[in-house]
Each structure stands twice: as structure tokens, then as C-alpha cells.
Design a protein around this motif. Structure first.
Motif, short mmCIF file in Angstrom:
data_model
loop_
_atom_site.label_atom_id
_atom_site.label_comp_id
_atom_site.label_asym_id
_atom_site.label_seq_id
_atom_site.Cartn_x
_atom_site.Cartn_y
_atom_site.Cartn_z
N HIS A 61 0.83 -1.20 0.00
CA HIS A 61 0.00 0.00 0.00
C HIS A 61 0.87 1.26 0.00
O HIS A 61 0.60 2.20 -0.76
N HIS A 157 -4.11 1.32 10.04
CA HIS A 157 -4.08 0.10 9.25
C HIS A 157 -4.23 -1.15 10.12
O HIS A 157 -4.21 -2.26 9.61
N ASN A 201 -8.46 0.87 1.11
CA ASN A 201 -7.27 0.62 0.29
C ASN A 201 -7.66 0.25 -1.13
O ASN A 201 -8.73 -0.31 -1.37
N ILE A 203 -5.93 -1.23 -5.09
CA ILE A 203 -4.84 -1.94 -5.75
C ILE A 203 -4.80 -1.55 -7.22
O ILE A 203 -5.74 -0.97 -7.75
N LEU A 303 -5.97 -6.87 1.77
CA LEU A 303 -5.60 -6.66 0.37
C LEU A 303 -5.66 -7.96 -0.42
O LEU A 303 -5.88 -7.93 -1.63
N ALA A 368 -7.32 1.51 -7.22
CA ALA A 368 -6.36 2.45 -6.63
C ALA A 368 -6.66 3.89 -7.02
O ALA A 368 -6.41 4.82 -6.24
#
Length: 391
Positions: A61, A157, A201, A203, A303, A368
Motif C-alpha cells: 500500500h 491500518h 485501500n 490496488i 488486500l 487504486a
């Protein structure tokens, strides 16, 4: 600390800084348009390098965050451990502190981290930054925040743990913003502090190409850090009950767990593929029939779930942490935590789910670009109190 050359420093970022300094001296200033670019400090954690192959989700991340901010025209300084990706021009402050060693004590590690974060805070305090993005999970950037003039956001996190709770409670500034990576994380921290918002989050969807045709022979994949709290041994037990081959991928961060628990179970039906880089990992995920996700704690985000969905791979796992936020009935099967028999039954149920639906879910929740839009909006919010509208 060795400061690398910052050939990429941008005049617009310096202009923003000049305005901010003027505002802090009660001098009227013009609003700095985000399109001009900001000078942003990212405080990484120091356990592992911010580089491939990533030790875990936080490293991935932080790497993605820095890359995308740079690509969007911001002047980014990443403070991180040695061995971090040189393409990011990181300021490396110490050797990684999370790599197992028989010769380094916990007290020595704590001292190394304390000195390194003190050095980071000193550099940020004199570095003329517009925004500080704290991904460190360490108490010191919070306690010493009074030394920094720029607005700061700290991302949660993880669930609360004593050292970070101490930093939050004893923080040196009351105006630090706190954001979580899921609603579950926000709820976890509620008794400590009110979390200001959530930015989930994301990706690189383009790096995880969807394979929409299911493999002819079902095969399960488990990937992540091979440590007890990630529960690979439970995935092994469930796969065996379901009579489905299982592949394991990830770093062996706990030598004892690997030696005593995982290695004895390896065989024709349970294979270990090693610690793979992004490209090879994505290929393995796409070729799997189902991703098995077995957290033994309240997973703050996951993730691995996002990556599986992006590849079109359905998920079977434990209903813990943020997993219920990421999955729906069309993309996964969740069972009670630690229930191996229920997980074994869920594996064949997940295999037949629509891989196209999984990819659509990833595009909706895990892109993302959506995450970065959220962070840029947050930076605008942080800077707004300094702005005096031009008339």
C-alpha cells in the motif's frame, strides 16, 4: 541519514509551501490549487523495505501510495527502511527492524526505531512540507507532532495496540486527522478516539488481470505472511477435508511456525510456491479456483481479498474484520471464524461463483484510482483551514 537528491522537486510545490508559511504567520495568501502539486512527506513503517516482493499489505500500500502521488504531480519524500525501492527516491533511515535475528534484542530494535523516527520528525520539521501522511504505526510521530507545522493525517491500518494507543492519547497536536482503511477499523478505534473518516485501500487493477474462465481442476490458493495470526494451517486443514489441492504463497516470517506447523504438512496436495513478486503472484491468483483467507484476528482490510477479486477468483474465508465489507454473496463464502469444517464446505461453494462478478466487485470497491482521489480530497480538507479565498 543520507538525503538523496530530489531532482524531481517542483517549483509549484515550493510555491504552495511559501503560501502555507505565510498563512502560519497570519499573512493573507492565495489558495494553492491541488493541480500545482504538493510537497508531501510519507512516514513509512520501518519493519520491512517498501519494495517488491512485499512483506505484506502495508508495504504494498505504501509503495502504491507514493508511486501514484508522484504520478499525479506531487513532490513526495518517503521515509522508510533501507532496501526500499530506489525508484521512489526514499530517505532510508535504518536497517529493517522486522527481519528475524537471533542476535538483536527487542530493546535494541525499539531503540533503533525510536532514534530513526526522531530523525524523520526532525527532517520533516525543517523540510518545508505541505502535508504529512503518517503510515508508520509508531507512537513517536504522534507524540512529536508539535514539531511539525504542516497538517498531518495518520492512517489506522491495524486494530489498537498499546504503543500506538499511547501515541494517539499523548499526541503532540490536537488537530491531527485520523482515518481508517475500513469501517471495521473505525469501529475498533472508537473507544480510543473518534476516527474522522474511511478511505479503503486500493490496488492496481491493471496488474491483476482477470481470468474469467474457471480452471478445469479445482485448486485453492492461500497467500500472505506465513505467521500464526494469518491461519495458513487452518486453510491446510480445510482444503484436506474438502479434498482440494492447496498452494501456499508468501514470506516465511515466523521460522518456528514454518518449521513446526506448516512444513510438516507439505506434500502432493499441499505445495509451497515461495515468496513471489507482484506479477508472479497475480498469475497464481488468476489460475486458482478459489482464494482461501483465514485471518485469526480482526483483519483491518485484507488486500488479499481485493487482489483475488481483481483476478476474478472467488473467496472462501472467515467472517472477520473487513472481509464482510469487501465480499458479497456473488463473490465469496464466509463462515464463522476458526470453523475449519464450515470452511471446507464453503470451498466448493465458492468455486462455482461468477468470476466476472468478482472482477466487477473489485472495480467497484478496490480501484487504486478511487483511493487516490480520496487521499487528494483529504489533503485539500487538511489544507483548507490555511486558505483565505482570493477576492
Amino acid at each position: 541519514m543520507t538525503q538523496p537528491s530530489k531532482a524531481s522537486s517542483r517549483q509549484p510545490a515550493r510555491r504552495c509551501n511559501r503560501y502555507l508559511r505565510a498563512a502560519r504567520n497570519s499573512i493573507a495568501w492565495m489558495w494553492c490549487d491541488m493541480r500545482d502539486g504538493l510537497k508531501i512527506a510519507i512516514i513509512g513503517h520501518l519493519k520491512y523495505p517498501i519494495a517488491q516482493p512485499f512483506a505484506g499489505g502495508l508495504e504494498m500500500h505504501t509503495h502504491l501510495l507514493a508511486r501514484h502521488l508522484i504520478a499525479r504531480g506531487h513532490d513526495v519524500t518517503l521515509f522508510a527502511a533501507e532496501g526500499s525501492d530506489p525508484a521512489l527516491a526514499p530517505v532510508c533511515v535504518c536497517e529493517p527492524t522486522g527481519i528475524p535475528s537471533d542476535t538483536v534484542s527487542q530493546a535494541s530494535i525499539a531503540d533503533t526505531e525510536h532514534r530513526a523516527y526522531a530523525e524523520i520528525i526532525g527532517s520533516i520539521a525543517t523540510g518545508g512540507f505541505d502535508v504529512v501522511h503518517n503510515n508508520s504505526l509508531h507512537y513517536l510521530p504522534l507524540i512529536e507532532a508539535h514539531r511539525i507545522a504542516a497538517p498531518m493525517v495518520t492512517m489506522f491500518h491495524t486494530p489498537p495496540f498499546p504503543e500506538l494507543v499511547h501515541g494517539v492519547v499523548e499526541r503532540g497536536r490536537r488537530d491531527i486527522q485520523f482515518f481508517g482503511v475500513s469501517e471495521k477499523v473505525r469501529a475498533m478505534w472508537r473507544k480510543v478516539i473518534a476516527v474522522d473518516g474511511v478511505i479503503m485501500n486500493g490496488i492496481e487493477l491493471d496488474l491483476f488481470t482477470a481470468h474469467l474462465e474457471a480452471p478445469r481442476v479445482p485448486v485453492a490458493l492461500w497467500y500472505g505472511r506465513l505467521v500464526p495470526e494469518k491461519g495458513a494451517h487452518l486453510a491446510i486443514a480445510a482444503a484436506r477435508l474438502a479434498k482440494m489441492p492447496l498452494r501456499l504463497v508468501g514470506p516465511r516470517n515466523d521460522a518456528v511456525y514454518w518449521r513446526d506447523v506448516i512444513a510438516p504438512e507439505l506434500g502432493p496436495d499441499i505445495t509451497y510456491l515461495g515468496h513471489l513478486d507482484h506479477a508472479d503472484l497475480a498469475a497464481e491468483i488468476a489460475q486458482a479456483s478459489v482464494a482461501v483467507i483465514t485471518p485469526r484476528f480482526e483483519e483491518p482490510y485484507g488486500l488479499v481479498v481485493a487482489e483475488a477479486l481483481a483476478c476474478g477468483t472467488p473467496v472462501a474465508g472467515f467472517a472477520r474484520g473487513a472481509l464482510p465489507e469487501l465480499l458479497d454473496d456473488a463473490t465469496g463464502r464466509l463462515v464463522p471464524p476458526d470453523d475449519v469444517e464450515a470452511l471446507a464446505k464453503a470451498l466448493p461453494q465458492a468455486v462455482v461463483l461468477s468470476r466476472a462478478a468478482c472482477r466487477r466487485r473489485a472495480e467497484l470497491l478496490c480501484d487504486a484510482r478511487v483511493m487516490m482521489d480520496g487521499y487528494e480530497a483529504l489533503y485539500r480538507q487538511l489544507l483548507a483551514p490555511y486558505a483565505i479565498a482570493a477576492e
